[in-house]
Design an enzyme around this catalytic site. Structure first.
Site, PDB file in Angstrom:
ATOM      1  N   GLU A  86      -6.774   4.276  -5.887  1.00 36.67           N
ATOM      2  CA  GLU A  86      -7.974   4.373  -5.113  1.00 36.67           C
ATOM      3  C   GLU A  86      -8.433   5.755  -5.570  1.00 36.67           C
ATOM      4  O   GLU A  86      -7.874   6.815  -5.262  1.00 36.67           O
ATOM      5  CB  GLU A  86      -7.645   4.417  -3.482  1.00 36.67           C
TER       6      GLU A  86
ATOM      7  N   ASP B 152      -2.973   4.649  -2.179  1.00 40.68           N
ATOM      8  CA  ASP B 152      -3.884   5.099  -1.392  1.00 40.68           C
ATOM      9  C   ASP B 152      -4.306   6.596  -1.618  1.00 40.68           C
ATOM     10  O   ASP B 152      -3.305   7.425  -1.705  1.00 40.68           O
ATOM     11  CB  ASP B 152      -3.332   4.937  -0.013  1.00 40.68           C
TER      12      ASP B 152
ATOM     13  N   ASP C 257       0.933  -1.116  -0.115  1.00 32.62           N
ATOM     14  CA  ASP C 257      -0.063  -0.096   0.032  1.00 32.62           C
ATOM     15  C   ASP C 257       0.931   1.172  -0.069  1.00 32.62           C
ATOM     16  O   ASP C 257       1.508   1.340   1.041  1.00 32.62           O
ATOM     17  CB  ASP C 257      -1.033   0.190   1.207  1.00 32.62           C
TER      18      ASP C 257
ATOM     19  N   HIS D  71     -10.964  -3.634   3.133  1.00 31.99           N
ATOM     20  CA  HIS D  71     -10.691  -3.046   4.668  1.00 31.99           C
ATOM     21  C   HIS D  71     -11.526  -1.727   4.853  1.00 31.99           C
ATOM     22  O   HIS D  71     -11.565  -1.577   6.149  1.00 31.99           O
ATOM     23  CB  HIS D  71      -9.290  -2.856   4.662  1.00 31.99           C
ATOM     24  N   ASP D  72     -12.180  -1.334   4.086  1.00 30.55           N
ATOM     25  CA  ASP D  72     -13.092   0.183   4.395  1.00 30.55           C
ATOM     26  C   ASP D  72     -14.545  -0.082   4.282  1.00 30.55           C
ATOM     27  O   ASP D  72     -15.039   0.937   4.544  1.00 30.55           O
ATOM     28  CB  ASP D  72     -12.554   1.366   3.531  1.00 30.55           C
TER      29      ASP D  72
END
Length: 558
Positions: free
Chosen positions: A256, A199, A98, A328-329
């Site tokens: 993202e 990210d 990430d 994960h969000d």
């Protein structure tokens, strides 16, 4: 389209804090990932994306990096990371890390030096502005709630943080800073990484017209997205990042970045785009437990279908999307998208089949393959996430009662996806011999890898069938590069589409309802490739689908 190594990727996302602990401290680690590489190979994935494991004070669970060149001690050492890359390579698995470069931690040495001397070069590594009339530079709201500005000591200066105050935004207008970041990216690529999930990258360019905007909430603040999401000029930074790092190493990069349409999408993922792929967030805003959808979930299904199909069709001539139903969000997919009374093997395999054969790259989030579920909390104090508390406080200010706010948090919380992985029926679900950092879902004795691994009728076994079919030599070409054509798009609760090229036609039909559905079908069945039921009803003119039935059928080429 120039074919790339990552086009046929099947990606598995790991949230390392919750995957596997090997040293008994209750926190997952790099060695835990190494221990389960054979499991992941058996599952059929060939790329692993690992959420941040860099050194961090963990204000935002690792998305606040204090040293880009070090592994956080809670996860292990650089030696462990090198071993992970090497062991994954032996299994033909690429590792993505990430990459968090919109902001750093406030504990990063750059920020520490900036705060020591606001006239130093490091102060210009961040976005620092003068306040106005004793107030912040403007009334922007942080994405996590509260002002996006934090006052610096007793000065009239403030630093910008679009996320928590422990995550000051980096100033991408500074060329020296950008080169420092590129140097760091190349350091990791030279180690043998396959690439990065990047990210919050759509926020690196800010519109510096720092004006107050009309408040959109009782806090007097405003979510000024147009000023810091895909702002004009961001392409110059993104292209430079690609040219000086990713392109050199033929890396896979997953951005993202939301709100990309038309030419903007092409610039991101086209033939010479900034990134390999971007996530498709079409389904992300939908929650079946929200009042709007509680008694009308088929309308929600149809909306989701239309959004997904729209994005699929708009991306065909651009490049590849990344398709997912969990990360994960977000809360777990079954709890988000299926009525509680209907959650079962059939509805969960239907969700999996629905997205897995869309044009683009399928992602599996840890635990999704065994059907891990949300873990609602009885008190707000049971949550750990700083942003969760900020969101909760904002809800109270907006007039919700504590009970209403907690109920809404339980529907929306990203912490549901962060409970420790459920490996077995043993203590702590086999995740740790110590005290887990976060409460384990009590359902681990029913939902775990151990009970599903050898069961041909389990959800885990079905996911293996999905990956096997998508990577099968006979069908890989059509699933990766074939056209996308919507089917039955006027049938309520049906999500169906065709994948086709000159040699193959495959139709994927998903009954996203708890009712039987009879559809016209006269396309000439050649072969049943996948079916989440033990039977299927097809004649010369129709196909009957059972509740939540999914089928993948090869049909005749016209």
């Amino acid at each position: 389209m120039t074919k790339k190594w990552w086009h046929d990727s099947i990606v598995y996302q790991i949230y390392p804090k919750s995957f596997q602990d090997t040293n008994g401290d209750g926190v997952g680690d790099v060695n835990g990932i190494i221990d389960h590489l054979d499991y992941l190979k058996e599952l059929g994935v060939n790329v692993i994306w690992i959420c941040p494991i860099f050194k961090s004070p963990m204000v935002d669970h690792g998305y606040d990096i204090s040293d880009y060149y070090e592994i956080d001690p809670s996860f292990g050492t650089m030696k462990d990371m090198d071993e992970l890359i090497e062991e994954a390579k032996k299994r033909d698995i690429k590792i993505l890390m990430d990459l968090v470069i919109n902001h750093s931690s406030d504990k990063h040495i750059w920020f520490q030096k900036a705060m020591e001397d606001l006239n130093s070069k490091y102060a210009d590594y961040y976005i620092i502005k003068e306040g106005k009339d004793g107030n912040p530079p403007n009334n922007w709201r942080s994405i996590f709630g509260g002002s996006a500005w934090e006052r610096i000591g007793d000065t009239n200066k403030y630093y910008l943080h679009l996320f928590t105050k422990g995550q000051p935004d980096l100033n991408w207008e500074n060329e020296e800073l950008r080169n420092e970041l590129y140097k760091m990216v190349n350091y990791w690529l030279e180690k043998g990484l396959g690439g990065f999930r990047v990210d919050a990258i759509s926020h690196i360019k800010k519109n510096f017209d720092y004006v107050n905007l009309p408040a959109d909430g009782p806090d007097g603040l405003v979510g000024a997205w147009e000023y810091y999401q895909n702002a004009d000029g961001i392409g110059e930074f993104l292209n430079e990042l690609k040219e000086k790092t990713f392109k050199i190493y033929d890396s896979m990069t997953v951005a993202e970045a939301d709100k990309l349409e038309g030419e903007k999408l092409r610039r991101f993922i086209g033939e010479d785009g900034y990134f390999s792929t971007v996530f498709d967030f079409s389904h992300a805003p939908y929650r079946i437990r929200e009042e709007k959808w509680k008694d009308n979930y088929i309308a929600m299904v149809d909306e989701i279908r239309d959004r997904i199909f729209e994005k699929q069709l708009s991306s065909i001539d651009c490049g590849f999307l990344s398709n997912f139903i969990e990360n994960h969000d977000m809360p777990r997919s079954a709890d988000r998208l299926i009525p509680q009374e209907d959650i079962s093997f059939y509805s969960e395999t239907m969700l999996a089949t629905m997205y897995f054969f869309l044009r683009g790259i399928p992602f599996i989030y840890q635990g999704q393959e065994i059907g891990m579920r949300d873990f609602p909390k009885k008190s707000i104090k049971e949550f750990l996430d700083v942003p969760t508390y900020q969101i909760y406080d904002r809800m109270l200010k907006e007039g919700l009662t504590k009970e209403e706010a907690l109920n809404k948090i339980n529907i929306e919380s990203r912490e549901h996806s962060r409970t420790p992985f459920q490996w077995s029926t043993q203590k702590n679900a086999g995740f740790t011999a110590g005290t887990p950092w976060f409460d384990i879902n009590p359902n681990y004795k029913e939902i775990n890898v151990e009970s599903q691994r050898e069961d041909d009728a389990s959800l885990l076994s079905y996911y293996k069938k999905l990956t096997l079919l998508r990577s099968h030599e006979e069908y890989k070409e059509v699933f990766v590069y074939g056209d996308f054509v919507p089917f039955y798009k006027d049938k309520d609760g049906i999500v169906a589409y065709e994948r086709k090229d000159e040699n193959k036609r495959v139709i994927v039909i998903n009954n996203w309802t708890n009712k039987e559905n009879i559809l016209e079908f006269n396309d000439g069945l050649k072969k049943i490739l996948l079916n989440n039921y033990n039977k299927i009803f097809i004649d010369n003119a129709s196909i009957k689908l059972m509740p939540y039935q999914s089928v993948v059928l090869e049909i005749g080429v016209k």
